[in-house]
Design a protein around this motif. Structure first.
Motif, PDB file in Angstrom:
ATOM      1  N   GLY A  97       2.206 -58.435  46.706  1.00 31.96           N
ATOM      2  CA  GLY A  97       0.835 -58.612  46.225  1.00 31.96           C
ATOM      3  C   GLY A  97       0.339 -57.334  45.586  1.00 31.96           C
ATOM      4  O   GLY A  97       1.013 -56.727  44.770  1.00 31.96           O
ATOM      5  N   PHE A  98      -0.798 -56.898  46.007  1.00 32.68           N
ATOM      6  CA  PHE A  98      -1.471 -55.722  45.474  1.00 32.68           C
ATOM      7  C   PHE A  98      -0.624 -54.465  45.693  1.00 32.68           C
ATOM      8  O   PHE A  98       0.038 -54.319  46.708  1.00 32.68           O
ATOM      9  N   THR A  99      -0.629 -53.570  44.723  1.00 32.70           N
ATOM     10  CA  THR A  99       0.017 -52.272  44.877  1.00 32.70           C
ATOM     11  C   THR A  99      -0.901 -51.183  44.350  1.00 32.70           C
ATOM     12  O   THR A  99      -1.639 -51.396  43.389  1.00 32.70           O
ATOM     13  N   ASP A 100      -0.843 -50.034  45.000  1.00 33.64           N
ATOM     14  CA  ASP A 100      -1.604 -48.878  44.521  1.00 33.64           C
ATOM     15  C   ASP A 100      -0.685 -47.851  43.872  1.00 33.64           C
ATOM     16  O   ASP A 100      -1.084 -46.733  43.586  1.00 33.64           O
ATOM     17  N   GLY A 101       0.564 -48.245  43.630  1.00 33.67           N
ATOM     18  CA  GLY A 101       1.532 -47.349  43.035  1.00 33.67           C
ATOM     19  C   GLY A 101       2.349 -46.588  44.059  1.00 33.67           C
ATOM     20  O   GLY A 101       3.399 -46.049  43.751  1.00 33.67           O
ATOM     21  N   ILE A 102       1.886 -46.550  45.293  1.00 34.71           N
ATOM     22  CA  ILE A 102       2.604 -45.884  46.377  1.00 34.71           C
ATOM     23  C   ILE A 102       3.072 -46.912  47.405  1.00 34.71           C
ATOM     24  O   ILE A 102       4.211 -46.886  47.850  1.00 34.71           O
ATOM     25  N   ASN A 103       2.183 -47.817  47.764  1.00 32.32           N
ATOM     26  CA  ASN A 103       2.491 -48.884  48.718  1.00 32.32           C
ATOM     27  C   ASN A 103       2.299 -50.246  48.061  1.00 32.32           C
ATOM     28  O   ASN A 103       1.504 -50.382  47.139  1.00 32.32           O
ATOM     29  N   THR A 104       3.019 -51.236  48.581  1.00 38.69           N
ATOM     30  CA  THR A 104       2.939 -52.598  48.064  1.00 38.69           C
ATOM     31  C   THR A 104       2.639 -53.555  49.200  1.00 38.69           C
ATOM     32  O   THR A 104       3.260 -53.482  50.266  1.00 38.69           O
ATOM     33  N   GLU A 105       1.703 -54.453  48.975  1.00 33.98           N
ATOM     34  CA  GLU A 105       1.378 -55.498  49.948  1.00 33.98           C
ATOM     35  C   GLU A 105       2.526 -56.504  50.001  1.00 33.98           C
ATOM     36  O   GLU A 105       3.064 -56.905  48.976  1.00 33.98           O
ATOM     37  N   ILE A 106       2.900 -56.925  51.208  1.00 34.75           N
ATOM     38  CA  ILE A 106       3.897 -57.970  51.399  1.00 34.75           C
ATOM     39  C   ILE A 106       3.160 -59.204  51.914  1.00 34.75           C
ATOM     40  O   ILE A 106       2.631 -59.215  53.014  1.00 34.75           O
ATOM     41  N   ARG A 107       3.138 -60.253  51.084  1.00 36.54           N
ATOM     42  CA  ARG A 107       2.417 -61.479  51.445  1.00 36.54           C
ATOM     43  C   ARG A 107       3.303 -62.433  52.236  1.00 36.54           C
ATOM     44  O   ARG A 107       2.818 -63.139  53.109  1.00 36.54           O
ATOM     45  N   GLU A 108       4.595 -62.468  51.909  1.00 37.28           N
ATOM     46  CA  GLU A 108       5.529 -63.366  52.611  1.00 37.28           C
ATOM     47  C   GLU A 108       6.899 -62.727  52.669  1.00 37.28           C
ATOM     48  O   GLU A 108       7.276 -61.970  51.777  1.00 37.28           O
ATOM     49  N   GLY A 109       7.656 -63.042  53.723  1.00 34.95           N
ATOM     50  CA  GLY A 109       9.048 -62.626  53.810  1.00 34.95           C
ATOM     51  C   GLY A 109       9.325 -61.564  54.845  1.00 34.95           C
ATOM     52  O   GLY A 109      10.471 -61.371  55.231  1.00 34.95           O
ATOM     53  N   LEU A 110       8.301 -60.855  55.317  1.00 35.15           N
ATOM     54  CA  LEU A 110       8.462 -59.835  56.353  1.00 35.15           C
ATOM     55  C   LEU A 110       7.434 -60.042  57.445  1.00 35.15           C
ATOM     56  O   LEU A 110       6.384 -60.641  57.212  1.00 35.15           O
ATOM     57  N   SER A 111       7.757 -59.495  58.607  1.00 39.33           N
ATOM     58  CA  SER A 111       6.809 -59.517  59.720  1.00 39.33           C
ATOM     59  C   SER A 111       6.549 -58.086  60.169  1.00 39.33           C
ATOM     60  O   SER A 111       7.412 -57.210  60.027  1.00 39.33           O
ATOM     61  N   GLU A 112       5.386 -57.849  60.719  1.00 40.07           N
ATOM     62  CA  GLU A 112       5.049 -56.536  61.239  1.00 40.07           C
ATOM     63  C   GLU A 112       6.086 -56.128  62.277  1.00 40.07           C
ATOM     64  O   GLU A 112       6.513 -56.934  63.099  1.00 40.07           O
ATOM     65  N   GLY A 113       6.528 -54.884  62.222  1.00 37.02           N
ATOM     66  CA  GLY A 113       7.496 -54.370  63.190  1.00 37.02           C
ATOM     67  C   GLY A 113       8.932 -54.361  62.690  1.00 37.02           C
ATOM     68  O   GLY A 113       9.794 -53.723  63.287  1.00 37.02           O
ATOM     69  N   GLU A 114       9.212 -55.077  61.600  1.00 35.08           N
ATOM     70  CA  GLU A 114      10.565 -55.055  61.065  1.00 35.08           C
ATOM     71  C   GLU A 114      10.834 -53.684  60.435  1.00 35.08           C
ATOM     72  O   GLU A 114       9.936 -53.057  59.901  1.00 35.08           O
ATOM     73  N   THR A 115      12.087 -53.240  60.516  1.00 33.04           N
ATOM     74  CA  THR A 115      12.465 -51.950  59.953  1.00 33.04           C
ATOM     75  C   THR A 115      12.965 -52.141  58.530  1.00 33.04           C
ATOM     76  O   THR A 115      13.999 -52.773  58.310  1.00 33.04           O
ATOM     77  N   VAL A 116      12.212 -51.604  57.588  1.00 34.05           N
ATOM     78  CA  VAL A 116      12.544 -51.719  56.167  1.00 34.05           C
ATOM     79  C   VAL A 116      13.206 -50.423  55.731  1.00 34.05           C
ATOM     80  O   VAL A 116      12.753 -49.331  56.068  1.00 34.05           O
TER      81      VAL A 116
END
Length: 124
Positions: A97-116
């Motif tokens: 979803g939204f990005t500020d150029g440093i971070n990107t919003e994840i709307r679907e496909g990941l859950s909090e706590g997963e190691t990326v």
């Protein structure tokens, strides 16, 4: 908006005028004069003071987000690499979803706590 004279204060304002584009022939950059109207309830600001202004064009709250560099693209889809509990690394398709150029919003496909995982380049 911050001002050198008031380093610890943040002032909020509204863009009330955007001037015509001007091109700097030395740098080939396009510049605009912008007028920002600020509530000056304490009478501490004066006309023509110089400020550093951050423009907020979009805003989201309470979202799952990851570093932009963790997202890769293949055939028009976004993917991230995730380390599973057993140590295996898997590629997961995500909806961003939204990005500020440093971070990107994840709307679907990941859950909090997963190691990326993110890739980095190391020079020898």
């Amino acid at each position: 908006m911050t001002l050198a004279a008031f380093e610890d204060e943040v002032f909020k304002g509204t863009v009330t005028e955007i001037g015509d584009a001007e091109i700097d022939s030395n740098t080939n950059k396009t510049m605009y004069s912008v007028t920002v109207t600020v509530q000056n309830t304490d009478n501490v600001l004066y006309q023509d003071m110089t400020a550093e202004v951050t423009f907020v064009t979009d805003e989201v709250s309470e979202v799952l987000y990851i570093p932009v560099r963790a997202v890769t693209q293949e055939n028009g889809a976004d993917y991230v690499k995730v380390r599973e509990e057993d140590g295996a690394i898997v590629k997961k398709k995500v909806t961003t979803g939204f990005t500020d150029g440093i971070n990107t919003e994840i709307r679907e496909g990941l859950s909090e706590g997963e190691t990326v995982l993110t890739e980095s380049k190391v020079k020898s």
